[in-house]
Each structure stands twice: as structure tokens, then as C-alpha cells.
Design an enzyme around this catalytic site. Structure first.
Site, PDB file in Angstrom:
ATOM      1  N   LYS A 106       0.806  -1.191   0.000  1.00  0.00           N
ATOM      2  CA  LYS A 106       0.000   0.000   0.000  1.00  0.00           C
ATOM      3  C   LYS A 106       0.854   1.261   0.000  1.00  0.00           C
ATOM      4  CE  LYS A 106      -3.718  -2.029   2.803  1.00  0.00           C
ATOM      5  NZ  LYS A 106      -4.445  -1.887   4.093  1.00  0.00           N
ATOM      6  N   GLY A 107       2.066   1.134   0.488  1.00  0.00           N
ATOM      7  CA  GLY A 107       2.892   2.312   0.741  1.00  0.00           C
ATOM      8  C   GLY A 107       3.192   3.181  -0.458  1.00  0.00           C
ATOM      9  N   ASP A 167       7.636   2.696  -2.401  1.00  0.00           N
ATOM     10  CA  ASP A 167       7.826   3.796  -1.464  1.00  0.00           C
ATOM     11  C   ASP A 167       9.226   3.801  -0.868  1.00  0.00           C
ATOM     12  OD1 ASP A 167       7.357   1.456  -0.091  1.00  0.00           O
ATOM     13  OD2 ASP A 167       6.113   2.376   1.471  1.00  0.00           O
ATOM     14  N   ASP A 170      14.203  -1.170   1.473  1.00  0.00           N
ATOM     15  CA  ASP A 170      14.791  -1.393   2.792  1.00  0.00           C
ATOM     16  C   ASP A 170      15.723  -2.597   2.722  1.00  0.00           C
ATOM     17  OD1 ASP A 170      15.185  -2.002   5.563  1.00  0.00           O
ATOM     18  OD2 ASP A 170      13.352  -0.929   6.053  1.00  0.00           O
ATOM     19  N   LYS A 198      16.940   3.062   1.663  1.00  0.00           N
ATOM     20  CA  LYS A 198      17.569   2.899   2.976  1.00  0.00           C
ATOM     21  C   LYS A 198      18.630   1.797   2.879  1.00  0.00           C
ATOM     22  CE  LYS A 198      14.794   3.128   6.569  1.00  0.00           C
ATOM     23  NZ  LYS A 198      13.859   2.730   7.675  1.00  0.00           N
ATOM     24  N   PHE A 219      13.076   4.871  11.255  1.00  0.00           N
ATOM     25  CA  PHE A 219      11.743   4.440  10.833  1.00  0.00           C
ATOM     26  C   PHE A 219      10.952   5.675  10.426  1.00  0.00           C
ATOM     27  CE2 PHE A 219       7.284   3.213  11.505  1.00  0.00           C
ATOM     28  CZ  PHE A 219       7.252   2.067  10.715  1.00  0.00           C
ATOM     29  N   VAL A 220      10.429   5.667   9.199  1.00  0.00           N
ATOM     30  CA  VAL A 220       9.759   6.846   8.664  1.00  0.00           C
ATOM     31  C   VAL A 220       8.312   6.532   8.311  1.00  0.00           C
ATOM     32  CG1 VAL A 220      11.895   7.839   7.784  1.00  0.00           C
ATOM     33  CG2 VAL A 220      10.533   6.340   6.305  1.00  0.00           C
ATOM     34  N   ASP A 226       3.214   3.916   6.232  1.00  0.00           N
ATOM     35  CA  ASP A 226       2.416   3.838   7.447  1.00  0.00           C
ATOM     36  C   ASP A 226       3.144   3.166   8.605  1.00  0.00           C
ATOM     37  OD1 ASP A 226       0.777   0.795   7.925  1.00  0.00           O
ATOM     38  OD2 ASP A 226       2.277   1.095   6.348  1.00  0.00           O
TER      39      ASP A 226
END
Length: 247
Positions: A106-107, A167, A170, A198, A219-220, A226
Site C-alpha cells: 500500500k505504501g 515507497d 529497505d 535505505k 523508521f519513517v 504507514d
């Protein structure tokens, strides 16, 4: 010659004429008195938009900080500059090609929606679709397990140039699996655009083709990203306060 009280009529006439006010000077006309008024069609001087721009920037910069956000990492203004830059790069790379922009839910929904509106020049054929994938679950650390939407039909991608929009990269696990799946389906090409990269959290070797920002090891949330379905609506990317994401 007739005189009146010792003055001649000729002299009196001269005095009257000398005292009469001069006729008012009329504005010059263009040749004929019936000629219509001429209107200039020269372009007007460009309007100075600096004040409007300053006002617009001021409006955007006064967005209230959410009470659970400790700091803004990437502001609305920075995001707009990033979108313009990436849109130009992608537009140049996909000239004359049939491209399918594939947002990762969803991000990535907000980044995908804004990015496609900034792609210039627009490819002759551009589709937009979404695939659902996740590796975070309900925590702040990636689980290492990638879950993809079983309902997505990869057969529809055959022969198309696919641009995956994410988004944040990671661990790299999610996108490694997605890219491998797409390449196996017969796509013409597969590239990845990510808003945030990241690198400190990599678990596999993975390099995105288009990167918005290098992200620090924090953590963003915000701009689609979200924590337990919270904070997606924020117009910026920020770092939440520790107490807002504590278990």
C-alpha cells in the site's frame, strides 16, 4: 472715423479680441474624423509572479506538524522537486515506448499517483496498475517474509516495459522477488523507481534505477508510508516520536 468717448471703434474691436480666451487644443486624430479608435494587439508585459510564488511556498511551509511526528525528514517542497526530477528522467528513458507503471501497495500509492503526473514527456502509451506486497506486518522491522497478491495476472505484462514504483527500498527482499517474477513473465524490461533508499538495511544486493532520496536508518512514515495503517495521509515524510510507535 466714428469715435466713442475718445476711442475709435477699430481700437475697441482690437481690445475685445485680445481679451477673448484662446480655443482649447483638441487631440490630434488619425486622418479622418470617422476613423475608429485603434487598439494595440502587442502582448502585455509578463506579470511578475514572484509574490504569488512566495505566497504559495509560504502556504506549503506552514503545514502543521502532526503531534506524533518528531521531525520532518523530507518536506512537501523537497518532494515536489524530487518528483519533477524523476519525472523528467523517466520521461526521457521511455520515449516512444509502451510503459506500464506498476505501483506497489500500500505504501507506494501516493508516490505512484504523483509520479505519473510528473512524467514528461509522456510516453505514447502509459498504463498504471498496482500490485500488493508487504514484508513489514505490524512492526517497525521488516519480517523478511514477502507476501504478494495472488490475484495479479502477470501474463498481461508480456512485451511491456514495466516500471515498478515503490515507497522505500529497505532490505531489498520485496523488490528482488517482484522483479524476478516480472522478468520471468516475458516483459520487455523491468526498472524500479523508489522514493526512499535505505541502504543501511540491505539484506540482499539490490539497486533501484531511479531514487528519490537516500534515507537515513530511521523508521519513517507519511506520504503513503504507514505504521499500523497510521500516518499514510501526511503530505511529508517524517520520523514518528518513539512513544507513537512503541509496542
Amino acid at each position: 472715423m466714428m469715435r466713442c468717448h475718445g476711442h475709435s471703434l477699430t481700437g475697441l474691436r482690437k481690445n475685445v479680441l485680445a481679451k477673448r480666451p484662446a480655443p482649447a487644443t483638441l487631440p490630434a486624430r488619425h486622418n479622418s474624423v470617422n476613423r475608429p479608435h485603434l487598439v494595440s494587439h502587442q502582448p502585455a508585459a509578463p506579470r511578475d509572479t514572484r509574490a504569488a510564488t512566495a505566497l504559495n511556498e509560504k502556504t506549503h511551509s506552514t503545514t502543521a506538524l502532526h503531534r506524533d511526528i518528531g521531525k520532518v525528514l523530507f518536506s512537501e517542497q523537497q518532494l515536489e522537486v524530487c518528483l519533477t526530477r524523476l519525472g523528467s528522467q523517466i520521461g526521457d528513458d521511455y520515449r516512444g515506448k509502451h510503459v506500464l507503471v506498476l505501483g506497489v501497495l500500500k505504501g507506494g500509492f501516493m508516490f505512484t499517483a504523483d509520479l505519473v503526473r510528473h512524467i514528461q514527456p509522456v510516453p505514447p502509451m502509459m498504463e498504471v496498475d498496482f500490485i500488493k506486497a508487504s514484508s513489514y506486518g505490524s512492526g517497525t522491522e521488516t519480517s523478511g517474509f514477502v507476501k504478494l497478491d495472488d490475484g495479479f495476472d502477470v501474463a498481461t505484462l508480456k512485451g511491456k516495459h514495466v516500471l515498478v514504483v515503490e515507497d522505500i527500498v529497505d532490505s531489498g527482499l520485496t523488490l528482488t522477488k517482484i522483479v524476478a517474477m516480472l522478468r520471468a513473465s516475458g516483459t520487455a524490461s523491468v526498472k524500479v523507481a523508489t522514493l526512499l533508499d535505505k541502504r543501511a538495511r540491505r539484506k540482499v544486493v539490490f539497486e533501484a534505477d531511479y531514487v528519490g532520496f537516500d534515507c537515513p536508518d530511521e523508521f519513517v512514515v507519511g506520504y503513503g508510508i504507514d505504521y499500523n495503517e497510521r500516518f499514510r495521509f501526511l503530505p511529508y515524510v517524517g520520523v514518528p516520536k518513539p512513544e507513537a510507535v512503541s509496542s
